[in-house]
Write a protein that holds these residues in place. Structure first.
Motif, PDB file in Angstrom:
ATOM      1  N   TYR A 137     -27.149 -43.965  33.146  1.00  0.00           N
ATOM      2  CA  TYR A 137     -28.389 -43.595  33.830  1.00  0.00           C
ATOM      3  C   TYR A 137     -28.746 -42.163  33.448  1.00  0.00           C
ATOM      4  O   TYR A 137     -27.888 -41.276  33.485  1.00  0.00           O
ATOM      5  N   ARG A 183     -22.833 -43.359  39.579  1.00  0.00           N
ATOM      6  CA  ARG A 183     -23.939 -43.926  40.354  1.00  0.00           C
ATOM      7  C   ARG A 183     -23.423 -44.569  41.640  1.00  0.00           C
ATOM      8  O   ARG A 183     -24.037 -44.420  42.704  1.00  0.00           O
ATOM      9  N   ASN A 184     -22.312 -45.273  41.571  1.00  0.00           N
ATOM     10  CA  ASN A 184     -21.748 -45.888  42.774  1.00  0.00           C
ATOM     11  C   ASN A 184     -21.371 -44.834  43.809  1.00  0.00           C
ATOM     12  O   ASN A 184     -21.562 -45.030  45.016  1.00  0.00           O
ATOM     13  N   GLU A 218     -29.940 -51.930  36.932  1.00  0.00           N
ATOM     14  CA  GLU A 218     -28.617 -52.206  36.378  1.00  0.00           C
ATOM     15  C   GLU A 218     -28.574 -51.775  34.920  1.00  0.00           C
ATOM     16  O   GLU A 218     -29.419 -52.162  34.119  1.00  0.00           O
ATOM     17  N   ASP A 230     -25.685 -49.579  31.820  1.00  0.00           N
ATOM     18  CA  ASP A 230     -24.370 -49.002  31.563  1.00  0.00           C
ATOM     19  C   ASP A 230     -24.353 -47.519  31.927  1.00  0.00           C
ATOM     20  O   ASP A 230     -23.361 -47.010  32.433  1.00  0.00           O
ATOM     21  N   ASN A 244     -21.697 -45.718  35.658  1.00  0.00           N
ATOM     22  CA  ASN A 244     -21.801 -46.495  36.889  1.00  0.00           C
ATOM     23  C   ASN A 244     -20.867 -46.003  37.976  1.00  0.00           C
ATOM     24  O   ASN A 244     -21.188 -46.121  39.166  1.00  0.00           O
ATOM     25  N   ARG A 251     -24.614 -43.556  45.307  1.00  0.00           N
ATOM     26  CA  ARG A 251     -25.182 -44.564  46.206  1.00  0.00           C
ATOM     27  C   ARG A 251     -24.393 -44.643  47.511  1.00  0.00           C
ATOM     28  O   ARG A 251     -24.957 -44.857  48.582  1.00  0.00           O
TER      29      ARG A 251
END
Length: 319
Positions: free
Chosen positions: A102, A181-182, A98, A100, A178, A185
């Motif tokens: 990556y 990233r979401n 987790e 803010d 994020n 994923r």
């Protein structure tokens, strides 16, 4: 270096960056890369290392840094041992990380001190709900960190029509939010894509996100015999790419990319969904309609030579 030295200057009010580091037989250069993290002007970061089965001293080096850094600064995990792309995707999708932002990291580069700061500065201008991806140019160095040149400077804008044909930023330069990233994923870690960075560029642009290509080099990209992926700027590298093209590698890569993108079809913008389908259809039809479909799709590469190669690939059914 003591734990207090590593913590010196940390501003916990800064956005937190999770550095996603993949390793495999990285003993020769790994320490320099880890030291370059400590030298970052943006100090709020943590490292998640995924090792793909190293049999050299990589684990020893990681263990040493984990012990001398504060608790939580570095965690080490086992990768899927299915290649570098699968390792990065598994780390991207790993539960429990987790932050803010990556940042992808290779094991053998040296980050410039302002690398994370430049990326975060741009990413903070993008609304949190919009996928955003930062990438940059690189400074090329040899095995001994002697500068030997720069990566190509791309001037055409990032877009899905470009992403279908090439990746403009190496994964070692990429930092994302994020929302990105979401998205990655959601697509999952078991994808038929050739590289994680090319996939990220396609996914973000295809789904209406923002991509920024920074013309300022933000890392020293080491070129050595052990590179799993290196620059294609030399003539031997170019000839190797041409040989792979004639062997049908590029077409096989596109097969995988199209399949992965179709799994995200519901997230693609209507315009980009049409571009994808035009491209997919063009690959299977006769020459003249194929060229017409490709022209209408607007696909392009960043250089004149690259676009000539694109036309040749279309003519000889190598797309």
């Amino acid at each position: 270096m003591s734990k207090s030295d590593v913590l010196a200057g940390v501003n916990m009010a800064q956005p937190k960056v999770a550095i996603l580091l993949c390793t495999y037989h990285g003993q020769h250069y790994l320490a320099e890369q880890l030291d370059s993290f400590v030298a970052q002007t943006h100090a709020n970061w943590e490292v998640w290392a995924s090792d793909d089965g190293s049999l050299d001293d990589t684990h020893t080096i990681l263990k040493e840094y984990r012990q001398k850094w504060p608790t939580g600064r570095l965690s080490v995990h086992f990768g899927p041992a299915e290649g570098f792309s699968a390792n990065f995707l598994s780390l991207t999708c790993r539960a429990g990380i987790e932050a803010d932002y990556y940042a992808y990291s290779d094991q053998d580069d040296i980050w410039e001190p302002n690398k994370l700061a430049r990326a975060v500065q741009w990413l903070e201008t993008i609304p949190e709900n919009i996928p955003a991806l930062y990438c940059s140019r690189t400074r090329l160095v040899d095995a001994n960190n002697n500068e030997i040149g720069l990566s190509p400077l791309f001037s055409k804008p990032p877009s899905f029509a470009n992403a279908l044909m090439q990746s403009i930023g190496g994964g070692n330069t990429m930092v994302f939010n994020n929302a990105t990233r979401n998205l990655l994923r959601e697509a999952g870690k078991n994808l038929p894509v050739i590289t994680h960075d090319w996939w990220a560029y396609m996914a973000v642009t295809g789904c209406g996100g923002k991509v920024f290509y920074d013309s300022e080099p933000t890392l020293r990209y080491r070129q050595h015999d052990g590179n799993l992926v290196g620059m294609n700027a030399t003539w031997p590298a170019r000839f190797k790419r041409i040989r792979m093209f004639w062997q049908g590698r590029f077409r096989a890569w596109n097969d995988g990319n199209i399949a992965a993108l179709r799994a995200l079809s519901h997230r693609l913008t209507p315009e980009n969904r049409e571009i994808l389908e035009r491209f997919a259809r063009a690959r299977e039809i006769s020459l003249i309609p194929r060229l017409i479909h490709l022209k209408r799709s607007g696909l392009y590469r960043q250089t004149v030579l690259g676009n000539l190669g694109l036309v040749a690939a279309a003519i000889f059914r190598k797309l």
